[in-house]
Scaffold this motif. Structure first.
Motif, mmCIF file in Angstrom:
data_model
loop_
_atom_site.group_PDB
_atom_site.id
_atom_site.type_symbol
_atom_site.label_atom_id
_atom_site.label_comp_id
_atom_site.label_asym_id
_atom_site.label_seq_id
_atom_site.Cartn_x
_atom_site.Cartn_y
_atom_site.Cartn_z
ATOM 1 N N SER A 28 0.833 -1.198 0.000
ATOM 2 C CA SER A 28 0.000 0.000 0.000
ATOM 3 C C SER A 28 0.868 1.249 0.000
ATOM 4 O O SER A 28 1.851 1.327 0.738
ATOM 5 N N THR A 29 0.492 2.215 -0.811
ATOM 6 C CA THR A 29 1.164 3.508 -0.856
ATOM 7 C C THR A 29 0.158 4.564 -0.415
ATOM 8 O O THR A 29 -0.922 4.677 -0.990
ATOM 9 N N GLU A 30 0.529 5.298 0.636
ATOM 10 C CA GLU A 30 -0.385 6.272 1.241
ATOM 11 C C GLU A 30 0.367 7.563 1.572
ATOM 12 O O GLU A 30 1.597 7.627 1.481
ATOM 13 N N SER A 31 -0.379 8.540 2.046
ATOM 14 C CA SER A 31 0.217 9.838 2.379
ATOM 15 C C SER A 31 0.926 9.830 3.733
ATOM 16 O O SER A 31 1.777 10.679 3.987
ATOM 17 N N THR A 32 0.597 8.866 4.597
ATOM 18 C CA THR A 32 1.288 8.762 5.887
ATOM 19 C C THR A 32 1.819 7.343 6.060
ATOM 20 O O THR A 32 1.270 6.387 5.503
#
Length: 168
Positions: A28-32
């Motif tokens: 998963s690639t997320e902002s946090t």
């Protein structure tokens, strides 16, 4: 006497594979960082549950990787965080492997990744024993031929050494 004939023999044995090893991951690639970790954790947990529901025993599951990295995305340059958790499963029915992989990936949703699949033998020892027998027979045949060609009697075996054993 140090006289003698030195030969090598090789042997192989094959059989259809009886297990499939699948290598999966949840990514998963997320902002946090925390949201990336949470989403990847949910994905790998869903995979584990789907694999268990498909009859994969706990002993046939193992974690393979855990990683977290950050980088700037294009084109906005925002910092993004990627979490990845890997999982290897041994499927003991070759015929069921496709269904098992599909179920695990479906359960993980967008986080699901398939990194590879390989066919193997759950217990290669009998194949290794067959290959050794063939190698000794091949060496014995070569030695007998060379002894006959040179007019010598074939004596006793003085040494046997086994080299690397391949997986078939």
């Amino acid at each position: 006497s140090e006289d003698g004939i030195t030969v090598t023999g090789s042997g192989t044995a094959t059989a259809p594979p009886d297990v499939v090893r699948i290598i999966l991951a949840a990514e998963s690639t997320e902002s946090t960082m925390q949201s990336a970790l949470d989403t990847a954790t949910a994905g790998v947990t869903a995979m584990r549950t789907a694999l268990a529901d498909a009859g994969i025993a706990d002993a046939d599951l193992r974690s393979t990787e855990a990683s977290l990295w950050s980088g700037q995305s294009q084109p906005d340059g925002a910092l993004r965080h990627t979490a990845r958790f890997g999982l290897e499963a041994t499927v003991r029915s070759v015929a069921d492997a496709g269904r098992v992989v599909t179920g695990a990936l479906k359960a993980a949703g967008e986080t699901g990744r398939m990194n590879g699949m390989s066919f193997a033998h759950s217990d290669p020892s009998s194949l290794q024993a067959q290959a050794r027998e063939k190698a000794v027979d091949a060496a014995r045949g070569k030695a007998a031929q060379l002894a006959a060609l040179t007019g010598r009697a074939l004596g006793e075996v003085r040494e046997v050494a086994e080299g690397p054993v391949g997986a078939g």
